[in-house]
Design a protein around this motif. Structure first.
Motif, PDB file in Angstrom:
ATOM      1  N   ARG A 232      -3.182  74.263  53.510  1.00  0.00           N
ATOM      2  CA  ARG A 232      -3.285  73.235  52.476  1.00  0.00           C
ATOM      3  C   ARG A 232      -3.689  71.920  53.114  1.00  0.00           C
ATOM      4  NH1 ARG A 232       2.622  73.715  50.110  1.00  0.00           N
ATOM      5  NH2 ARG A 232       1.977  71.915  48.902  1.00  0.00           N
ATOM      6  N   ARG A 233      -4.341  71.092  52.310  1.00  0.00           N
ATOM      7  CA  ARG A 233      -4.696  69.765  52.786  1.00  0.00           C
ATOM      8  C   ARG A 233      -4.037  68.720  51.899  1.00  0.00           C
ATOM      9  NH1 ARG A 233     -11.009  69.152  53.500  1.00  0.00           N
ATOM     10  NH2 ARG A 233     -10.950  70.051  51.419  1.00  0.00           N
ATOM     11  N   MET A 234      -3.669  67.628  52.537  1.00  0.00           N
ATOM     12  CA  MET A 234      -3.012  66.546  51.829  1.00  0.00           C
ATOM     13  C   MET A 234      -3.811  65.261  52.037  1.00  0.00           C
ATOM     14  SD  MET A 234      -0.383  68.429  51.026  1.00  0.00           S
ATOM     15  CE  MET A 234       0.756  67.254  50.303  1.00  0.00           C
ATOM     16  N   VAL A 235      -3.662  64.358  51.094  1.00  0.00           N
ATOM     17  CA  VAL A 235      -4.168  62.994  51.244  1.00  0.00           C
ATOM     18  C   VAL A 235      -2.988  62.051  51.065  1.00  0.00           C
ATOM     19  CG1 VAL A 235      -5.494  61.170  50.111  1.00  0.00           C
ATOM     20  CG2 VAL A 235      -6.574  63.371  50.594  1.00  0.00           C
ATOM     21  N   ARG A 236      -2.842  61.137  52.005  1.00  0.00           N
ATOM     22  CA  ARG A 236      -1.855  60.069  51.858  1.00  0.00           C
ATOM     23  C   ARG A 236      -2.627  58.783  51.601  1.00  0.00           C
ATOM     24  NH1 ARG A 236       0.409  62.733  56.701  1.00  0.00           N
ATOM     25  NH2 ARG A 236       1.983  64.185  55.930  1.00  0.00           N
ATOM     26  N   GLU A 265       1.574  60.799  48.339  1.00  0.00           N
ATOM     27  CA  GLU A 265       1.053  62.021  48.934  1.00  0.00           C
ATOM     28  C   GLU A 265       0.480  62.908  47.841  1.00  0.00           C
ATOM     29  OE1 GLU A 265       3.418  65.207  51.419  1.00  0.00           O
ATOM     30  OE2 GLU A 265       3.150  63.380  52.610  1.00  0.00           O
ATOM     31  N   VAL A 266      -0.753  63.354  48.067  1.00  0.00           N
ATOM     32  CA  VAL A 266      -1.483  64.145  47.081  1.00  0.00           C
ATOM     33  C   VAL A 266      -1.909  65.458  47.727  1.00  0.00           C
ATOM     34  CG1 VAL A 266      -3.449  64.204  45.498  1.00  0.00           C
ATOM     35  CG2 VAL A 266      -2.352  62.004  46.057  1.00  0.00           C
ATOM     36  N   GLU A 267      -1.709  66.577  47.020  1.00  0.00           N
ATOM     37  CA  GLU A 267      -2.157  67.871  47.528  1.00  0.00           C
ATOM     38  C   GLU A 267      -3.482  68.239  46.887  1.00  0.00           C
ATOM     39  OE1 GLU A 267      -0.461  72.389  48.172  1.00  0.00           O
ATOM     40  OE2 GLU A 267       0.261  71.210  46.479  1.00  0.00           O
ATOM     41  N   GLY A 271     -11.193  73.803  48.547  1.00  0.00           N
ATOM     42  CA  GLY A 271     -12.553  73.457  48.146  1.00  0.00           C
ATOM     43  C   GLY A 271     -12.715  72.061  47.576  1.00  0.00           C
ATOM     44  N   VAL A 272     -11.599  71.357  47.345  1.00  0.00           N
ATOM     45  CA  VAL A 272     -11.689  69.991  46.814  1.00  0.00           C
ATOM     46  C   VAL A 272     -11.955  69.027  47.964  1.00  0.00           C
ATOM     47  CG1 VAL A 272     -10.456  68.142  45.622  1.00  0.00           C
ATOM     48  CG2 VAL A 272     -10.200  70.509  44.872  1.00  0.00           C
ATOM     49  N   ASP A 273     -12.951  68.187  47.805  1.00  0.00           N
ATOM     50  CA  ASP A 273     -13.313  67.213  48.832  1.00  0.00           C
ATOM     51  C   ASP A 273     -12.363  66.023  48.743  1.00  0.00           C
ATOM     52  OD1 ASP A 273     -14.435  65.448  50.599  1.00  0.00           O
ATOM     53  OD2 ASP A 273     -16.463  65.564  49.746  1.00  0.00           O
ATOM     54  N   PRO A 274     -11.651  65.703  49.826  1.00  0.00           N
ATOM     55  CA  PRO A 274     -10.754  64.536  49.798  1.00  0.00           C
ATOM     56  C   PRO A 274     -11.467  63.245  49.423  1.00  0.00           C
ATOM     57  CG  PRO A 274     -10.387  65.845  51.772  1.00  0.00           C
ATOM     58  CD  PRO A 274     -11.606  66.393  51.126  1.00  0.00           C
ATOM     59  N   ILE A 288      -7.707  49.545  48.676  1.00  0.00           N
ATOM     60  CA  ILE A 288      -7.072  50.644  49.405  1.00  0.00           C
ATOM     61  C   ILE A 288      -6.568  50.130  50.746  1.00  0.00           C
ATOM     62  CG2 ILE A 288      -7.418  52.938  50.406  1.00  0.00           C
ATOM     63  CD1 ILE A 288      -9.769  53.220  48.371  1.00  0.00           C
ATOM     64  N   ARG A 289      -5.264  50.243  50.973  1.00  0.00           N
ATOM     65  CA  ARG A 289      -4.667  49.803  52.244  1.00  0.00           C
ATOM     66  C   ARG A 289      -4.561  50.938  53.254  1.00  0.00           C
ATOM     67  NH1 ARG A 289       0.285  48.565  52.307  1.00  0.00           N
ATOM     68  NH2 ARG A 289       0.959  49.155  50.222  1.00  0.00           N
ATOM     69  N   HIS A 290      -4.480  52.171  52.746  1.00  0.00           N
ATOM     70  CA  HIS A 290      -4.338  53.318  53.664  1.00  0.00           C
ATOM     71  C   HIS A 290      -4.919  54.551  52.988  1.00  0.00           C
ATOM     72  CE1 HIS A 290      -2.409  55.750  56.853  1.00  0.00           C
ATOM     73  NE2 HIS A 290      -2.279  56.660  55.900  1.00  0.00           N
ATOM     74  N   PHE A 291      -5.713  55.321  53.775  1.00  0.00           N
ATOM     75  CA  PHE A 291      -6.254  56.583  53.289  1.00  0.00           C
ATOM     76  C   PHE A 291      -6.277  57.549  54.464  1.00  0.00           C
ATOM     77  CE2 PHE A 291      -9.571  59.679  52.388  1.00  0.00           C
ATOM     78  CZ  PHE A 291      -9.270  60.055  51.084  1.00  0.00           C
ATOM     79  N   GLU A 292      -5.579  58.681  54.324  1.00  0.00           N
ATOM     80  CA  GLU A 292      -5.427  59.614  55.433  1.00  0.00           C
ATOM     81  C   GLU A 292      -5.506  61.044  54.920  1.00  0.00           C
ATOM     82  OE1 GLU A 292      -1.867  60.979  58.553  1.00  0.00           O
ATOM     83  OE2 GLU A 292      -1.532  59.387  57.074  1.00  0.00           O
ATOM     84  N   ILE A 293      -6.303  61.859  55.598  1.00  0.00           N
ATOM     85  CA  ILE A 293      -6.352  63.299  55.324  1.00  0.00           C
ATOM     86  C   ILE A 293      -5.428  63.970  56.334  1.00  0.00           C
ATOM     87  CG2 ILE A 293      -7.820  65.333  55.168  1.00  0.00           C
ATOM     88  CD1 ILE A 293     -10.177  63.369  54.709  1.00  0.00           C
TER      89      ILE A 293
END
Length: 326
Positions: A232-236, A265-267, A271-274, A288-293
């Motif tokens: 799984r991939r997450m985006v913070r 935190e987003v899951e 196939g979904v592009d962050p 946006i102050r922070h974006f992390e994959i």
């Protein structure tokens, strides 16, 4: 001997441990390997068998089947001073002074009195409580008693430390002091195995973990591999003035896992592009102050495999009393 055997001969290896209390299975073929000189997280919900496992390693309980080896040697052939143990429950003598009982506990492992007293005072000073030496245990708070029990577990210089919920009752300052002690002991070559429900502590200190459920290891290995194996991939993401991110519902294949004031935190579905989240935020004119994959958090991996949060109290009528605090 192959490389696999060489690695196992410098590790704590539990192989196929089973234990029943009457008709109740506490351990059901539990196996894992904790490498020498590492901090290892032994995780599981209450009643998963962690305390029972530690007591079997120490020889307090006997497994029905399975083996435990340290450095290739069966655990029941090793001297007691190989092991250090911090139980979850309190085990101090309430009317003895702290120094008296630390010297006494160290003496059970053959440490001379003068050496034990010297090292006990040094540890108390390091934990910023040198005045505790002459105080009785029943005069201390539960958190301070926990620190004293940690000292009792390490004064005889064991090779392996088993810690059952070591951070229970500690405030953030003392949690930090205990973490520093863990890291120093690891750097001295000690192997530390501890159970906890504090996933942030595990992620901060541990190199490997085993997650157990109902007496079996359901996932284990180096933390990085365990998290990536989740697939799984997450985006913070953190956006000024918009911590709820309600607009995420407009981005297909995303799920809000952990909302937060500072960071959310987003899951993502496979196939979904962050970048879709980033593009949607920019389209709204967000700052946006922070974006992390990132990989999923260890807490999320725990919930995936165990099916309930790590701090959830289970009501399991079938769990034996001696493992109900596991």
């Amino acid at each position: 001997m192959g490389s696999t055997c060489i690695l196992r001969c410098v590790s704590l290896v539990l192989d196929g441990l089973s234990k029943r209390f009457g008709q109740v299975p506490a351990l059901d073929g539990l196996s894992f390997e904790a490498p020498r000189g590492q901090i290892f997280g032994f995780l599981g919900a209450n009643g998963a068998g962690k305390t029972t496992t530690m007591r079997i390693i120490l020889g307090v309980l006997r497994a029905d089947s399975g083996t435990i080896r340290w450095g290739g040697t069966l655990h029941d052939s090793l001297p007691r001073r190989v092991w250090g143990y911090l139980p979850e429950e309190r085990g101090l003598y309430p009317r003895m002074t702290i120094l008296e009982q630390l010297v006494y506990f160290a003496g059970l492992y053959g440490v001379p009195r003068d050496q034990a007293a010297r090292e006990a005072r040094a540890w108390l000073a390091r934990f910023r409580v040198p005045e505790f030496a002459d105080r009785r245990a029943d005069e201390l708070s539960k958190g301070n008693q926990q620190k004293v029990q940690f000292l009792a577990a390490v004064l005889h210089d064991p090779e392996v430390l088993l810690m059952d919920e070591p951070f229970t009752g500690l405030d953030p300052v003392n949690v930090a002091l205990l973490r520093e002690a863990f890291l120093e002991l690891r750097d001295r070559g000690k192997t530390i195995i501890f159970s906890t429900h504090q996933m942030d502590a595990v992620e901060a200190m541990c190199e490997s973990v085993a997650i157990t459920d109902r007496g079996r290891v359901v996932v284990g290995g180096p933390i990085r591999e365990v998290k990536r194996a989740a697939g799984r991939r997450m985006v913070r993401i953190s956006i000024d003035g918009d911590h709820r991110l309600e607009w995420l519902s407009e981005v297909p294949g995303t799920r809000l896992i952990r909302p937060g004031i500072d960071r959310t935190e987003v899951e993502l579905d496979a196939g979904v592009d962050p970048e879709a989240i980033l593009a949607a935020a920019i389209a709204r004119g967000a700052h946006i102050r922070h974006f992390e994959i990132a990989d999923p958090s260890l807490e999320q991996v725990f919930i995936d495999h165990v099916g309930r949060p790590a701090d959830e109290e289970l009501t399991l009528a079938t769990v034996p009393a001696e493992d109900s605090a596991a």
